[in-house]
Design a protein around this motif. Structure first.
Motif, PDB file in Angstrom:
ATOM      1  N   GLU A  90       0.834  -1.139   0.174  1.00 29.85           N
ATOM      2  CA  GLU A  90       0.069   0.067  -0.062  1.00 29.85           C
ATOM      3  C   GLU A  90       1.013   1.166  -0.014  1.00 29.85           C
ATOM      4  O   GLU A  90       1.839   1.278   0.739  1.00 29.85           O
ATOM      5  CB  GLU A  90      -0.801  -0.113   1.310  1.00 29.85           C
ATOM      6  N   GLN A  91       0.798   2.430  -1.142  1.00 29.06           N
ATOM      7  CA  GLN A  91       1.516   3.443  -1.090  1.00 29.06           C
ATOM      8  C   GLN A  91       0.803   4.450  -1.628  1.00 29.06           C
ATOM      9  O   GLN A  91      -0.338   4.214  -2.391  1.00 29.06           O
ATOM     10  CB  GLN A  91       2.684   3.184  -1.891  1.00 29.06           C
ATOM     11  N   PRO A  92       1.138   5.640  -1.476  1.00 26.56           N
ATOM     12  CA  PRO A  92       0.345   6.836  -1.991  1.00 26.56           C
ATOM     13  C   PRO A  92       0.356   6.885  -3.453  1.00 26.56           C
ATOM     14  O   PRO A  92      -0.602   7.014  -4.223  1.00 26.56           O
ATOM     15  CB  PRO A  92       1.075   8.059  -1.518  1.00 26.56           C
ATOM     16  N   GLN A  93       1.339   6.454  -4.150  1.00 25.79           N
ATOM     17  CA  GLN A  93       1.464   7.130  -5.710  1.00 25.79           C
ATOM     18  C   GLN A  93       1.081   5.858  -6.364  1.00 25.79           C
ATOM     19  O   GLN A  93       0.997   4.682  -5.872  1.00 25.79           O
ATOM     20  CB  GLN A  93       3.144   7.284  -6.176  1.00 25.79           C
ATOM     21  N   ARG A  94       0.382   6.079  -7.570  1.00 27.87           N
ATOM     22  CA  ARG A  94      -0.190   5.056  -8.277  1.00 27.87           C
ATOM     23  C   ARG A  94       0.786   4.103  -9.031  1.00 27.87           C
ATOM     24  O   ARG A  94       0.373   3.019  -9.046  1.00 27.87           O
ATOM     25  CB  ARG A  94      -1.244   5.809  -9.398  1.00 27.87           C
ATOM     26  N   PHE A  95       1.900   4.711  -9.439  1.00 34.03           N
ATOM     27  CA  PHE A  95       2.669   4.036 -10.213  1.00 34.03           C
ATOM     28  C   PHE A  95       4.150   3.519  -9.592  1.00 34.03           C
ATOM     29  O   PHE A  95       4.432   4.122  -8.696  1.00 34.03           O
ATOM     30  CB  PHE A  95       3.300   4.571 -11.531  1.00 34.03           C
ATOM     31  N   LEU A 192       2.338  -5.055 -14.623  1.00 35.66           N
ATOM     32  CA  LEU A 192       0.969  -4.763 -14.113  1.00 35.66           C
ATOM     33  C   LEU A 192       0.883  -5.044 -12.475  1.00 35.66           C
ATOM     34  O   LEU A 192       0.218  -4.191 -11.959  1.00 35.66           O
ATOM     35  CB  LEU A 192      -0.158  -6.063 -14.459  1.00 35.66           C
ATOM     36  N   VAL A 193       1.504  -5.984 -11.988  1.00 35.49           N
ATOM     37  CA  VAL A 193       1.559  -6.060 -10.647  1.00 35.49           C
ATOM     38  C   VAL A 193       2.130  -4.892  -9.850  1.00 35.49           C
ATOM     39  O   VAL A 193       1.588  -4.412  -8.977  1.00 35.49           O
ATOM     40  CB  VAL A 193       1.971  -7.709 -10.023  1.00 35.49           C
ATOM     41  N   TYR A 194       3.367  -4.508 -10.307  1.00 36.41           N
ATOM     42  CA  TYR A 194       4.051  -3.483  -9.693  1.00 36.41           C
ATOM     43  C   TYR A 194       3.903  -2.220 -10.277  1.00 36.41           C
ATOM     44  O   TYR A 194       4.687  -0.981  -9.949  1.00 36.41           O
ATOM     45  CB  TYR A 194       5.543  -3.895  -9.531  1.00 36.41           C
ATOM     46  N   ARG A 195       3.049  -2.056 -11.242  1.00 36.49           N
ATOM     47  CA  ARG A 195       2.591  -0.821 -12.037  1.00 36.49           C
ATOM     48  C   ARG A 195       3.817  -0.127 -12.381  1.00 36.49           C
ATOM     49  O   ARG A 195       4.064   1.095 -12.116  1.00 36.49           O
ATOM     50  CB  ARG A 195       1.889   0.078 -10.891  1.00 36.49           C
ATOM     51  N   MET A 196       4.781  -0.797 -13.192  1.00 33.80           N
ATOM     52  CA  MET A 196       5.840  -0.244 -13.632  1.00 33.80           C
ATOM     53  C   MET A 196       5.839   0.781 -14.657  1.00 33.80           C
ATOM     54  O   MET A 196       4.785   0.726 -15.528  1.00 33.80           O
ATOM     55  CB  MET A 196       6.696  -1.377 -13.988  1.00 33.80           C
ATOM     56  N   GLU A 197       6.660   1.776 -14.568  1.00 33.44           N
ATOM     57  CA  GLU A 197       6.489   2.966 -15.638  1.00 33.44           C
ATOM     58  C   GLU A 197       7.097   2.616 -16.965  1.00 33.44           C
ATOM     59  O   GLU A 197       8.284   1.728 -17.026  1.00 33.44           O
ATOM     60  CB  GLU A 197       7.507   4.316 -15.002  1.00 33.44           C
ATOM     61  N   PRO A 198       6.765   2.926 -17.956  1.00 37.92           N
ATOM     62  CA  PRO A 198       7.628   2.647 -19.295  1.00 37.92           C
ATOM     63  C   PRO A 198       8.936   3.359 -19.291  1.00 37.92           C
ATOM     64  O   PRO A 198       9.001   4.524 -18.763  1.00 37.92           O
ATOM     65  CB  PRO A 198       6.747   3.228 -20.402  1.00 37.92           C
ATOM     66  N   ALA A 199      10.041   2.797 -19.595  1.00 30.78           N
ATOM     67  CA  ALA A 199      11.344   3.354 -19.606  1.00 30.78           C
ATOM     68  C   ALA A 199      11.588   3.900 -21.177  1.00 30.78           C
ATOM     69  O   ALA A 199      11.612   3.260 -22.228  1.00 30.78           O
ATOM     70  CB  ALA A 199      12.399   2.474 -19.217  1.00 30.78           C
TER      71      ALA A 199
END
Length: 322
Positions: A90-95, A192-199
């Motif tokens: 659980e964390q504040p930021q979405r990604f 998907l699981v860790y909501r990774m940003e595109p590099a």
């Protein structure tokens, strides 16, 4: 070697001195060294050979599956299980879920043992060098992002297994249809699981936010297909029917899953590709595009690591640059 030939593995001598791969391209001015290097020639040759090996073949095609192939797939299966063991926090930021850092730490700590388990003992001397590419294949621990540079690291990992002789020419179709496809499913789950940003995403002007190579090998699979034409991949029924058998359509299915709106708007480059008359032309164009948009870009290549198996040294004599 041209694209119709098998990838030639290099049997490394017993006294070969392995090294820890490190960065070698420090500035834009260094890019000309990379583009004339042994490492560049090897990785492009590898991509072309795998491309030829799966031409016209589905993911479920009958192909030789060696113990090493099975071992690497089993390794990727274990990494998938680890996602269940390291759930997002659980964390504040979405990604960029910080649990990914725990997952990648677990990989760094376990990579040596995982590869020793996956490979026959005769290849264990190579593991400390080869495992560096494996660890780099799943995303950046600090930024919690993933892109074509990480995908390239996995190609280099596979290429190194050829160089040491763990993979042989008979493994080529299985490397794409079994190993790489398993890797693709794993990194999609990570994204998907860790909501990774595109590099380094190019947005709608790129093929995909995260991947490139499955479009190359996936288009090769579809060459001369009796039913699926390039214009077919924008048809929802075709995608649903064939996504599990053809990597290109699997990519389209995943894009449709994670993006909303009109396909022509969120995936403009792919929409344009659907108008190309043949898969062979698409395949040729994507290889050219990969060289220009990935292998020729400093922001990607500055992170590439070079060792004894994929060295940053100029080719000698009549060796071929692709």
């Amino acid at each position: 070697m041209d694209s119709k030939q098998s990838f030639a593995s290099s049997v490394v001598a017993e006294d070969h001195e392995y090294v820890t791969p490190k960065k070698g391209i420090m500035s834009v001015e260094d890019m000309h060294i990379w583009e004339k290097s042994e490492a560049y020639s090897e990785i492009v040759g590898f991509i072309l050979a795998m491309n030829a090996a799966v031409r016209g073949k589905s993911l479920s095609c009958k192909c030789a599956v060696s113990p090493v192939t099975e071992g690497v797939v089993a390794l990727l299966d274990k990494l998938d299980v680890w996602i269940d063991e390291v759930p997002p926090i659980e964390q504040p930021q979405r990604f960029g879920n910080k649990a990914f850092r725990t997952w990648i730490d677990k990989l760094r700590e376990g990579a040596l043992g995982l590869l020793q388990e996956a490979l026959p003992r005769e290849f264990h001397r190579a593991v400390p060098e080869v495992m560096v590419y494996l660890v780099e294949s799943f995303g950046n621990q600090t930024r919690i992002d993933y892109g074509t540079g990480h995908e390239l690291a996995f190609l280099m990992f596979l290429c190194c297994l050829f160089k040491v002789g763990a993979f042989t020419a008979s493994d080529q179709a299985a490397i794409v249809c079994k190993v790489f496809h398993r890797y693709l499913r794993l990194v999609r789950r990570l994204q998907l699981v860790y909501r990774m940003e595109p590099a380094g995403s190019h947005g709608v002007w790129s093929l995909d936010d995260y991947q490139f190579v499955p479009f190359i090998w996936g288009s090769s699979q579809l060459v001369a297909h009796p039913r699926i034409e390039p214009k077919s991949f924008v048809q929802e029924d075709i995608v649903k029917a064939y996504a599990h058998d053809y990597m290109f359509l699997g990519c389209i299915e995943f894009i449709n899953k994670v993006k909303t709106g009109l396909f022509a708007e969120h995936s403009n480059q792919l929409w344009n590709i659907s108008a190309v008359p043949s898969w062979s032309k698409i395949n040729y164009g994507l290889i050219k595009m990969y060289k220009n948009e990935v292998l020729a870009k400093f922001p990607v290549i500055q992170h590439v690591l070079f060792g004894s198996l994929l060295p940053l040294r100029l080719l000698q004599g009549n060796q071929k640059i692709y």
